[in-house]
Every structure is written in structure tokens, then in C-alpha cells.
Write an enzyme that holds these catalytic residues in place. Structure first.
Site, PDB file in Angstrom:
ATOM      1  CG  HIS A 129      -2.266   0.603   0.884  1.00 10.06           C
ATOM      2  ND1 HIS A 129      -3.220   0.672   1.124  1.00 10.06           N
ATOM      3  CD2 HIS A 129      -2.385   1.934   1.081  1.00 10.06           C
ATOM      4  CE1 HIS A 129      -4.497   1.148   0.958  1.00 10.06           C
ATOM      5  NE2 HIS A 129      -3.364   3.011   0.585  1.00 10.06           N
ATOM      6  CE1 TYR A 301     -12.628   6.384  -0.722  1.00  9.30           C
ATOM      7  CE2 TYR A 301     -11.257   5.276  -2.079  1.00  9.30           C
ATOM      8  CZ  TYR A 301     -11.598   5.037  -0.611  1.00  9.30           C
ATOM      9  OH  TYR A 301     -10.929   4.656   0.710  1.00  9.30           O
ATOM     10  CD  GLU A 368      -8.942   1.518   0.276  1.00  6.04           C
ATOM     11  OE1 GLU A 368      -8.754   2.797   0.298  1.00  6.04           O
ATOM     12  OE2 GLU A 368      -7.630   1.242  -0.132  1.00  6.04           O
TER      13      GLU A 368
HETATM   14  C1  BGC Z   1      -5.981   4.586  -1.028  1.00 10.12           C
HETATM   15  C2  BGC Z   1      -6.063   5.061   0.028  1.00 10.12           C
HETATM   16  C3  BGC Z   1      -6.529   6.511   1.211  1.00 10.12           C
HETATM   17  C4  BGC Z   1      -7.816   6.845   0.569  1.00 10.12           C
HETATM   18  C5  BGC Z   1      -8.785   7.961   0.608  1.00 10.12           C
HETATM   19  C6  BGC Z   1      -7.789   5.231  -1.352  1.00 10.12           C
HETATM   20  O1  BGC Z   1      -7.016   5.768  -2.770  1.00 10.12           O
HETATM   21  O2  BGC Z   1      -6.249   3.650  -0.972  1.00 10.12           O
HETATM   22  O3  BGC Z   1      -5.253   5.224   0.973  1.00 10.12           O
HETATM   23  O4  BGC Z   1      -6.490   7.024   1.803  1.00 10.12           O
HETATM   24  O5  BGC Z   1      -8.367   5.959  -0.888  1.00 10.12           O
HETATM   25  O6  BGC Z   1      -8.248   9.226  -0.022  1.00 10.12           O
END
Ligand code: BGC
Length: 467
Positions: A129, A301, A368
Site C-alpha cells: 500500500h 469512491y 474500500e
Molecule cells: C487509498 C487510501 C486513501 C483513500 C482516500 C484510496 O485511494 O487506498 O489509502 O486514504 O483512497 O483517499
């Protein structure tokens, strides 16, 4: 909560074996950067350079998780979570990237993994990571093809020592961010801003994933599941005139990292410098990048929304889209934005899952998903992060809907357990469901932690039925 108590409710149940977890990464949380023989990483070096991170913030102390294993494990347990994704720090295990193993680094992760198992929490370990040992950067970092083999050698060690107990290994977290932000744009370590080098780094990272997968499978714990985590987005074109560009952008931001793994090739991309140059793709490299994996991890995201620019000025809700002068990115004013300025759209997660499902039937994990909120502790000591609750609610409903459409989604890891070091944004952005007071290291579960904990316990989420 987004649920209106005056309305009739629907209870949506998740499968019994569904994993509800949180995710973190070593450099963002551990601190203790000079302790117990840890070597230097490229992020230690990068943070020292003026202007690279918000207020010069760094991971020297972060959440001090290195010293607070038990406290954080109890926190996870009290929140009823049955899965945890963390990363192994390469410079803690191999201080110089290769060569002698630092037993204290191994001991640390043994404590973490055993502590998780004692509490019935399934450990998922990310091998890389972003904290490349500085000693390897000094040999060229991801521009040096040998780094791919070094990563595989390190992965083999991880598999031998931890593979009997972890639930899963993720080889690499977000190859796109490693190559694009680290080498093409330069806002992440090591800070190189050169499109050609971005393409070279892309290939070496994808190769590293394939070699690491093979090394884990050849280890003495070869049956442990292995996969990769890719960050994907939903590309939405608002006008038929930008559809073609939309297809190109989808290949640049998604296909470039998915296709080498699932299809053994790079996609057709018009912007040639996005692609690895031919001279770095050798022999059977693409067979290696597409070594069979056991699952795929998705970080989602936000969507990317575009429309044509035409012959006019860029408007207030638009931004220039890198490498695509005929279109603009759009942040429609009616859509919510997180504290990072990222668009909130759970529908995008559903579409991304559908797309991946059309490419592979392997199990999928959301490794994530989360949002930054400008959280603060109110005078009663509580943190009412309603925006995060509504984000979680909507994205979990998207997961449920996807499972019910037959998508092989097996788990969801919220980013993140704790507020932590948000890379170039330092400590200015809070992503945790648990608030961290960085002066005292006190952890305070936010309202979202209590909400998520209820969902994890009941394996159920409540929504209003559609009207
Ligand atoms: C990453 C994390 C980061 C998160 C928010 C992802 O791209 O894996 O390390 O903190 O997004 O930006």
C-alpha cells in the site's frame, strides 16, 4: 440517519457469510517509523520535501497504531465487525527492500493477525500500500523492472509467515494511484511528473502483481486466496457528443488496470502516452499480469461525469479533464460532495460492480469505500457525522441490490476505521468512523461507527420502500 422514522420500512438482509469490515494502511496509521528496525520508505522521504503534504504533515506518529494494537482490536470487536483489511509495511519486514528480514516487523504483524483471529475477525493483508522502501527507490523504484521481482520475493516471505492465518492477500493497492499520482502527476511519492514514466511504472506495477500472485501460490501456504485491489470509477457522459470520449476515459482510468489482470492485455487507448511503451512489455509479461487470481478487490469512491466543452468557457460546475481538451468534468451542483470535493453517487458503485461482473465471476470484495467529512467533537463529546451515515447507508444498499442481482459480492470494507494520514492532504481530511484526536490519540467512535456496528451485528439495513 437517513431513514425517516415516519415511513414504513424495508429490512434488507445480507448473506450470513457477508464480511463487514474496515480498511486501513500501514503508513497512514502505524507511526513508529524509526522503531524496531523499520527501514525508510518513500513516503518518509517525500513528506520531508517542502510543499508536498498539507502543512508538512507526515506519518511519523499517525494514529500510533503500532503501539495500540490491543486498543484498536477491541474497538473493532466492540463494533461487531467480522473483517479487517490492513497493509504490511514492506520497510518493516525488509528494511532495505531485499535481503535480511526484520523479525520485529514480523512479530508486530503476528500480534495483529493473532489478535484479530482471537476476536473472530477475518484478516485481509495488503502486501503493498504505497510504502516502497527508500533503498529500492534509490535503485529506480517502479521505473526499474527489478522492483517487480523484489515485490514478488517480499510477497513470498509474507505468504510463508502469515499465509497460514490470513483470510486473503491483496498484492497491490490501486496500481493506478501508484503510477499516476507517483510518476505521471507527481503529487504522491516519489513525486515524479512525467507521462512516459507514468506508463513505464504502470507496467512494472502490473507485472509485480502477477509475479507476487505466482510467488504466493508457490509458497508453503499456496492455497491462501490472492487478489488485487483496483480503484474503479463509473464514467458518465451527459451528452451523446461526449460518449466517445467517455469510452476512452473508461479505458484510461479503469481498463488500463483491470484488463491486464482479467484479460491479459492493455486496452486500446488513443492517448498513447497513457499506455506502457512497447519496449517495457517483454516476453510473456501479459501472461504473468493475468495469472489467475482468486478474487478481485474494488475501491470505489466517486463517479466521473463528463460533457462536451464545445466552443465556450468552462463553467463554475466544471473542470478541465486531463488529456481531453474537447470535454470537461462536471460536478453537478445538485449532487452532494464530500470534504475531498468528491461526488457522492452510490449508483456508480452498482454500475462498477456490474461491469466487473461482466468480466469475471470471481468473488468481489469492496476493499474500500468511504468519504471525508469535516467532523468535529461537539460539546457533549459526540461526533454527529450524518453525511457519512447517509453515504454508508446508500452504498450498503447498493451492495445489497448488487448481491440480489446475482453479483458475487462477498464483503465490504469501509475506508476507514480511524481518521488517519490522508497522504498529500495530511491530517486535514477525516475518513474514519472513529475520530482520532491527534494530540492525545484518543479514539471516539462517531455516530457512523454506531450505525455501521448495528448493520454488521444484524447483517441488515433498513430503508424506506420505493414510492
Ligand atoms: C487509498 C487510501 C486513501 C483513500 C482516500 C484510496 O485511494 O487506498 O489509502 O486514504 O483512497 O483517499
Amino acid at each position: 440517519m437517513t431513514v425517516d422514522s415516519g415511513q414504513p420500512k424495508n429490512n434488507l438482509y445480507f448473506p450470513d457469510d457477508f464480511l463487514f469490515g474496515t480498511a486501513t494502511a500501514a503508513y497512514q496509521t502505524e507511526g513508529a517509523v524509526s522503531e524496531d528496525g523499520r527501514g525508510i520508505s518513500i513516503w518518509d522521504t517525500f513528506c520531508l520535501k517542502p510543499g508536498k503534504t498539507y502543512r508538512g504533515d507526515n506519518g511519523d506518529i499517525a494514529c500510533d497504531s503500532y503501539h495500540r494494537i490491543d486498543e484498536d482490536l477491541d474497538l473493532l470487536n466492540n463494533l461487531n465487525l467480522n473483517a479487517y483489511r490492513f497493509s504490511l509495511a514492506w520497510p518493516r519486514i525488509l528494511p532495505n527492500g531485499t535481503g535480511s528480514i526484520n523479525q520485529k516487523g514480523i512479530d508486530h504483524y503476528n500480534r495483529l493477525i493473532d489478535g484479530l483471529l482471537e476476536r473472530g475477525i477475518a484478516p485481509a493483508a495488503t502486501i503493498y500500500h504505497w510504502d516502497l522502501p527508500q533503498a529500492l527507490e534509490d535503485k529506480g523504484g517502479w521505473l526499474n523492472r527489478d522492483t517487480a521481482q523484489y515485490l514478488a520475493d517480499y510477497a513470498a516471505i509474507c505468504a510463508d509467515v502469515f499465509g497460514d492465518r490470513v483470510d486473503r492477500f491483496v498484492t497491490i493497492n490501486e496500481p493506478q494511484i501508484v503510477a499516476k499520482l507517483g510518476y505521471r502527476v507527481g503529487i504522491h511519492a516519489p513525486g515524479v511528473a512525467d507521462p512516459i514514466k507514468g506508463g513505464i511504472a504502470t507496467h512494472h506495477v502490473m507485472l509485480a502483481h502477477g509475479l507476487a500472485t505466482q510467488a504466493i501460490k508457490a509458497s508453503k501456504n499456496g492455497s491462501v486466496p490472492v487478489g488485487i485491489t483496483v480503484d474503479l470509477t463509473d464514467v458518465v457522459s451527459l451528452d451523446p457528443k461526449s460518449d466517445e470520449e467517455g469510452i476512452q476515459i473508461d479505458r484510461e482510468v479503469n481498463g488500463l488496470y483491470l484488463e491486464p489482470v482479467l484479460l491479459g492485455k492493455y486496452p486500446e487507448i488513443n492517448q498513447i502516452e497513457m499506455l506502457p511503451p512497447d519496449h517495457v512489455i517483454l516476453g510473456n509479461d501479459m501472461e504473468i499480469t493475468s495469472t489467475e487470481i482468486d478474487f478481485i478487490g474494488i475501491n470505489y469512491y466517486q463517479p466521473h461525469i463528463i460533457r462536451p466543452l464545445g466552443n465556450r468557457e468552462i463553467r463554475f460546475d466544471e473542470y478541465e479533464y486531463y488529456g481531453h481538451p474537447t470535454i470537461v468534468g462536471v460536478k453537478p451542483p445538485e449532487m452532494p460532495l464530500t470534504d475531498m470535493g468528491w461526488l457522492v453517487d452510490a449508483g456508480g458503485l452498482e454500475r462498477v460492480l456490474k461491469k466487473v461482473d461482466s468480466m469475471t465471476k470471481k468473488p468481489i470484495y469492496i476493499t474500500e469505500n468511504g468519504c471525508a467529512v469535516s467532523d468535529y467533537v461537539d460539546p457533549t463529546g459526540a461526533i454527529h457525522d450524518n453525511e457519512r451515515i447517509s453515504y454508508l447507508q446508500d452504498h450498503l444498499v447498493a451492495c445489497w441490490r448488487s448481491i440480489n442481482q446475482g453479483i458475487n459480492l462477498k464483503g465490504y470494507y469501509h475506508w476507514s476505521l480511524l481518521d488517519n494520514f490522508e497522504w498529500a492532504a495530511g491530517y486535514s481530511k477525516r475518513f474514519g468512523i472513529v475520530y482520532v484526536d491527534f494530540l492525545t490519540q484518543k479514539r471516539i467512535p462517531k455516530d457512523s461507527a454506531l450505525f455501521y456496528s448495528e448493520v454488521a451485528k444484524s447483517k441488515m439495513i433498513t430503508v424506506n420502500p420505493p414510492k
